[in-house]
Design a protein around this motif. Structure first.
Motif, short mmCIF file in Angstrom:
data_model
loop_
_atom_site.label_atom_id
_atom_site.label_comp_id
_atom_site.label_asym_id
_atom_site.label_seq_id
_atom_site.Cartn_x
_atom_site.Cartn_y
_atom_site.Cartn_z
N GLN A 1 36.65 48.58 39.65
CA GLN A 1 37.67 47.90 38.85
C GLN A 1 38.74 47.29 39.75
N VAL A 2 39.19 48.05 40.75
CA VAL A 2 40.19 47.54 41.69
C VAL A 2 39.63 46.34 42.44
N PHE A 3 38.37 46.44 42.88
CA PHE A 3 37.73 45.33 43.59
C PHE A 3 37.69 44.08 42.72
N VAL A 4 37.28 44.23 41.48
CA VAL A 4 37.20 43.09 40.57
C VAL A 4 38.59 42.49 40.33
N GLU A 5 39.59 43.33 40.17
CA GLU A 5 40.96 42.84 39.97
C GLU A 5 41.44 42.07 41.19
#
Length: 82
Positions: A14-18
């Motif tokens: 999720q952090v990577f996608v954000e």
């Protein structure tokens, strides 16, 4: 996210996608103001250098765009706090 991943992996994804989304938005913003300022300030691309008037226009245009973007972000942050 898929249940195939444990919670830590899901958070990491999720952090990577954000982060990637934020990068894409920044690139899009840079592309947008580059096009807008080029159209507003460059009238003849016959030379490989910008003249003083074009340079000043580009600096002003980008400055206004950045100032406006910062203003909008601050306003949205203020509105979200209420």
């Amino acid at each position: 996210m898929s249940s195939k991943f444990d919670e830590a992996t899901q958070r990491e994804l999720q952090v990577f996608v954000e982060q990637e989304t934020a990068k894409a938005q920044m690139q899009n913003t840079i592309h947008e103001f580059t096009n807008r300022c080029w159209e507003s300030c460059i009238f003849s691309a016959k030379s490989n250098q910008l003249d003083a008037k074009e340079t000043q226009c580009l600096q002003n245009c980008v400055g206004r765009f950045i100032d406006t973007s910062v203003f909008i972000v601050k306003r949205l942050q203020t509105n979200n706090n209420f």
